[in-house]
Design a protein around this motif. Structure first.
Motif, short mmCIF file in Angstrom:
data_model
loop_
_atom_site.label_atom_id
_atom_site.label_comp_id
_atom_site.label_asym_id
_atom_site.label_seq_id
_atom_site.Cartn_x
_atom_site.Cartn_y
_atom_site.Cartn_z
N THR A 1 38.81 33.62 47.84
CA THR A 1 39.17 34.78 47.04
C THR A 1 40.08 34.28 45.92
OG1 THR A 1 39.98 37.05 47.12
CG2 THR A 1 41.21 35.43 48.39
N ARG B 1 45.77 43.46 43.87
CA ARG B 1 44.77 43.33 44.93
C ARG B 1 45.45 43.28 46.29
NH1 ARG B 1 40.75 44.90 42.09
NH2 ARG B 1 40.04 43.49 40.48
N TYR C 1 44.90 41.49 50.26
CA TYR C 1 44.17 40.67 51.22
C TYR C 1 45.09 40.32 52.37
CZ TYR C 1 46.30 36.70 48.83
OH TYR C 1 47.19 35.84 48.28
#
Length: 153
Positions: free
Chosen positions: A8, A65, A67
């Motif tokens: 990622t 983002r 994660y």
């Protein structure tokens, strides 16, 4: 066909600041740096298993983002909060009860705690728990103690 997620990538405002965070705070092994392209790559866990790429961009090009880093559940439960405190990193859960400890997602089940990197990306330490998922439980997020009670019913 698909066996997992290999890599990622995140946009970061200051590459050196992010390299310091992911190397020293998150303890990831840096495996590539390109000053000309302003990129850095890190192994997540064992080398050649999973990778994080950081790309320096202007602040207005950075979208926040989320994660999660997979961890041992016992470490998330017993050590993650103290680790984050030792690094002066704010952390949170979704329990809405004033507590700041790890929470359990009952539909997985997994124990988890959230925090941010220097650019505001929402990170998570998560550990998959033994036991059966409870997707129809009234609450989707509970304390670990509540999870034990649900699990033993």
């Amino acid at each position: 066909m698909i066996k997992g997620l290999f890599e990622t990538h995140l946009f970061v405002e200051n590459l050196e600041r992010s390299i310091d965070f992911y190397s020293n705070t998150m303890k990831l092994e840096q495996c590539r740096f390109d000053n000309e392209r302003r990129i850095a790559f890190f192994w997540i866990g064992e080398a050649k298993q999973s990778m994080l790429g950081l790309w320096e961009k202007p602040k207005e090009q950075i979208d926040i983002r989320h994660y999660a880093f997979e961890c041992e559940p016992d470490w998330v439960l017993n050590d993650s909060v103290n680790y984050l405190k030792s690094k002066n990193i704010n952390y949170w859960n979704f329990l809405n009860d004033g507590s700041k400890g790890p929470m359990v997602f009952v539909w997985m089940p997994a124990i988890s705690i959230y925090f941010n990197d220097p650019d505001g990306h929402e990170l998570e330490f998560i550990g998959i728990l033994n036991g059966e998922p409870k997707p129809n439980t009234e609450k989707r997020v509970v304390t670990y103690q509540e999870w034990l009670e649900i699990e033993h019913k």
